[in-house]
Design an enzyme around this catalytic site. Structure first.
Site, PDB file in Angstrom:
ATOM      1  CG  ASP A  39      -0.266  -0.104   2.509  1.00 41.39           C
ATOM      2  OD1 ASP A  39       0.965  -0.314   2.507  1.00 41.39           O
ATOM      3  OD2 ASP A  39      -0.931   0.022   3.552  1.00 41.39           O
ATOM      4  CG  HIS A 243      22.212   5.738 -18.535  1.00 41.41           C
ATOM      5  ND1 HIS A 243      21.235   5.483 -19.467  1.00 41.41           N
ATOM      6  CD2 HIS A 243      22.643   7.000 -18.808  1.00 41.41           C
ATOM      7  CE1 HIS A 243      21.092   6.531 -20.263  1.00 41.41           C
ATOM      8  NE2 HIS A 243      21.937   7.461 -19.886  1.00 41.41           N
ATOM      9  CG  ASP A 260      24.234  12.921 -15.814  1.00 35.82           C
ATOM     10  OD1 ASP A 260      23.398  13.805 -15.570  1.00 35.82           O
ATOM     11  OD2 ASP A 260      24.309  12.327 -16.911  1.00 35.82           O
ATOM     12  CG  ASP A 271      20.693  15.980 -18.059  1.00 38.77           C
ATOM     13  OD1 ASP A 271      21.512  15.461 -17.282  1.00 38.77           O
ATOM     14  OD2 ASP A 271      20.394  15.477 -19.168  1.00 38.77           O
ATOM     15  CG  HIS A 350      27.045   9.907 -24.967  1.00 40.85           C
ATOM     16  ND1 HIS A 350      27.111  11.270 -25.083  1.00 40.85           N
ATOM     17  CD2 HIS A 350      27.909   9.576 -23.970  1.00 40.85           C
ATOM     18  CE1 HIS A 350      27.954  11.745 -24.187  1.00 40.85           C
ATOM     19  NE2 HIS A 350      28.474  10.739 -23.503  1.00 40.85           N
ATOM     20  CG  HIS A 354      19.108  14.870 -24.127  1.00 42.99           C
ATOM     21  ND1 HIS A 354      18.369  15.547 -23.194  1.00 42.99           N
ATOM     22  CD2 HIS A 354      20.197  14.401 -23.452  1.00 42.99           C
ATOM     23  CE1 HIS A 354      18.961  15.460 -22.009  1.00 42.99           C
ATOM     24  NE2 HIS A 354      20.091  14.787 -22.133  1.00 42.99           N
ATOM     25  CG  HIS A 361      16.552  11.718 -22.403  1.00 45.28           C
ATOM     26  ND1 HIS A 361      16.870  10.398 -22.224  1.00 45.28           N
ATOM     27  CD2 HIS A 361      17.630  12.397 -21.944  1.00 45.28           C
ATOM     28  CE1 HIS A 361      18.078  10.291 -21.677  1.00 45.28           C
ATOM     29  NE2 HIS A 361      18.547  11.495 -21.499  1.00 45.28           N
ATOM     30  CD  GLU A 384      24.150  14.609 -22.293  1.00 44.86           C
ATOM     31  OE1 GLU A 384      24.623  13.734 -21.540  1.00 44.86           O
ATOM     32  OE2 GLU A 384      22.939  14.838 -22.409  1.00 44.86           O
ATOM     33  CE1 TYR A 388      31.376   8.996 -20.108  1.00 49.60           C
ATOM     34  CE2 TYR A 388      31.182   8.985 -22.506  1.00 49.60           C
ATOM     35  CZ  TYR A 388      30.809   9.490 -21.281  1.00 49.60           C
ATOM     36  OH  TYR A 388      29.871  10.503 -21.225  1.00 49.60           O
ATOM     37  NE  ARG A 406      27.207  12.318 -18.963  1.00 48.16           N
ATOM     38  CZ  ARG A 406      27.319  11.079 -18.490  1.00 48.16           C
ATOM     39  NH1 ARG A 406      28.099  10.199 -19.099  1.00 48.16           N
ATOM     40  NH2 ARG A 406      26.652  10.695 -17.424  1.00 48.16           N
ATOM     41  CD  GLU A 408      23.882  16.333 -19.246  1.00 48.44           C
ATOM     42  OE1 GLU A 408      24.140  15.557 -18.309  1.00 48.44           O
ATOM     43  OE2 GLU A 408      22.938  16.156 -20.038  1.00 48.44           O
TER      44      GLU A 408
HETATM   45  N1  GLY Z   1      21.180  12.226 -17.355  1.00 53.48           N
HETATM   46  C1  GLY Z   1      20.879  11.606 -18.570  1.00 53.48           C
HETATM   47  C2  GLY Z   1      21.475  12.321 -19.698  1.00 53.48           C
HETATM   48  O1  GLY Z   1      22.424  13.044 -19.517  1.00 53.48           O
HETATM   49  O2  GLY Z   1      21.018  12.243 -20.790  1.00 53.48           O
HETATM   50 MN    MN Z   2      22.853  14.002 -17.724  1.00 53.07          MN
HETATM   51 MN    MN Z   3      21.643  14.721 -20.665  1.00 53.04          MN
END
Ligand code: GLY
Ligand code: MN
Ligand code: MN
Length: 444
Positions: A39, A243, A260, A271, A350, A354, A361, A384, A388, A406, A408
């Protein structure tokens, strides 16, 4: 608290209805409550489309928009007031509140929807809905349509066109208004404070979750209800897992930590990623990779302006990173040829960013008619780039392995270029090392 003003929700509904064909109806359900266990419920988060059009924060509600309807264009079905339930679970707007506080022209109890909604749909030619994203709601919609069909012999006219609402609505969501940018700036400001707090707290021997706790503290203290997505606190080789969310490893002297994380304000995300040395000082290899990623990000910012297309920023990062990896001896060959065969993907797998908005996203097409979308004022996106170097990459000298970086930031396109919403977090090696050194002196 900075939030979207009520007048903006009304403006959005009008703008959507102006794009709907005459004699049509749009129907959108609120997000369902998600059960965590038995619950206990997950923290409720309104559906982004529903929130965008109503600002109505409750579950068990349905928006109905009927452009041109004489007796009201905006009808909201929602829960009734209920003294006992409100004693346990909190206040409800009820039908009066839906009209008084949320601008509905008319409101009905959600329990009456099966009796009332078929009558509102009947006689309309086209139904707009988020087809396919909520199977249970799709079934309800078909039940309501079948009620109308069953009365065809009495002259009832079921609609003959069903159209996905996404195309109209998600294109609207792509262009951020001044009020939306203000909220996103606030989300980025609070997230910047959170990253600074985590930098200041960083010490060998702590766990990744200790830094996550610093983030959560700053988010909540700033008024954010929750992070916009699961925070990534990845130290050492974990920084090479894009991730990573386990966040339970011990922070080691000599390692980097990649964070991140961003909070959500009034359903708008931030983000942000920063990568810093656990002990406050980058090693020569860490610094070389870090400064290369930073140069790639700078090159991307220069490609974000009206009339530039979506992919130009990404292409700029690929060029800088590929050339830099050759200079550092991590890639071998001629830069153009390496780009042509996407050699960077072993290190940078990547894209450079985005769309960003109510969803981290965010919605909105990246291509139009098969071509990359041209940027326009008010579009918000992340920038970003990352590098790596897998811990088991046998093609590079050992000293490079396990480094993941990274960087961002969140930006919005302006008339002359872009505004960096997340500028409040230190970013150069000198700035980060100075901030961390000052924190250590204070703690000592
Ligand atoms: N935190 C997910 C991305 O950077 O897209
Ligand atoms: Mn991110
Ligand atoms: Mn991002």
């Amino acid at each position: 608290m900075i939030h979207i003003p009520k007048s903006e929700y009304s403006r959005r509904r009008k703008a959507l209805m102006a794009q709907m064909v005459p004699n049509s109806i749009a129907i959108l359900p609120a997000a369902a409550v998600a059960i965590r266990n038995r619950d206990v419920e997950h923290v409720y988060r309104q559906d982004s489309d529903f929130q965008y059009l109503s600002g109505f924060p409750e579950p068990q509600a349905v928006i109905v928009l009927m452009p041109g309807r004489e007796h009201g264009e905006y009808v909201l079905f929602c829960r009734e007031r209920n003294a006992e339930r409100e004693l346990w679970d909190g206040l409800r707007a009820g039908q009066e509140g839906a009209i008084r506080d949320f601008g509905a022209d008319d409101a009905f109890p959600i329990t009456d929807i099966d009796d009332i909604l078929p009558g509102l749909i009947e006689g309309r030619d086209r139904v707009y809905s988020a087809m396919g994203s909520n199977p249970e709601f799709d079934r309800h919609l078909m039940d309501w349509i079948n009620v109308i069909r069953s009365k065809a012999h009495l002259g009832a006219q079921p609609p003959n066109e069903f159209v996905a609402l996404d195309h109209l609505l998600h294109d609207m969501r792509l262009y951020k208004s001044a009020a939306e940018v203000k909220v996103m700036r606030e989300a980025a400001r609070i997230s910047a404070q959170a990253h600074i707090r985590a930098m200041q707290a960083s010490r060998a021997g702590l766990h990744e979750f200790s830094l996550e706790a610093e983030l959560d503290y700053a988010f909540r203290k700033g008024g954010a209800k929750m992070p916009a997505y699961g925070s990534i606190v990845a130290s050492g080789r974990n920084s090479c897992i894009l991730h990573y969310q386990q966040n339970d490893a011990v922070l080691k002297d000599g390692d980097l930590v990649l964070i991140d994380a961003g909070c959500e304000i009034d359903c708008y995300a931030s983000d942000i990623t920063r990568t810093w040395p656990v002990n406050g000082k980058y090693s020569p290899e860490q610094r070389a990779i870090y400064e290369l990623v930073l140069a790639a990000q700078e090159a991307a910012f220069a490609e974000i302006a009206p009339d530039k297309h979506w992919n130009q920023a990404h292409e700029a990062t690929v060029r800088v990173i590929t050339a830099g990896l050759v200079t550092l001896g991590l890639l071998h060959g001629e830069v153009d040829e390496l780009i042509a065969r996407e050699a960077h993907k072993a290190f940078y797998m990547h894209r450079a960013g985005h769309w960003l908005g109510m969803d981290v996203h965010d919605v909105g097409e990246y291509k139009v008619g098969g071509e990359w979308r041209v940027l326009e004022v008010g579009m918000a996106l992340t920038v970003e780039p990352g590098i790596y170097i897998a811990p088991d990459n046998q093609n590079v000298a050992k000293k490079w392995r396990g480094i993941g970086v990274r960087i961002e930031d969140d930006v919005v396109v302006t008339k002359t270029g872009c505004e960096i919403l997340s500028h409040g977090v230190p970013k150069t090696v000198a700035e980060i090392e100075a901030l961390m050194a000052a924190a250590r002196t204070q703690a000592a």
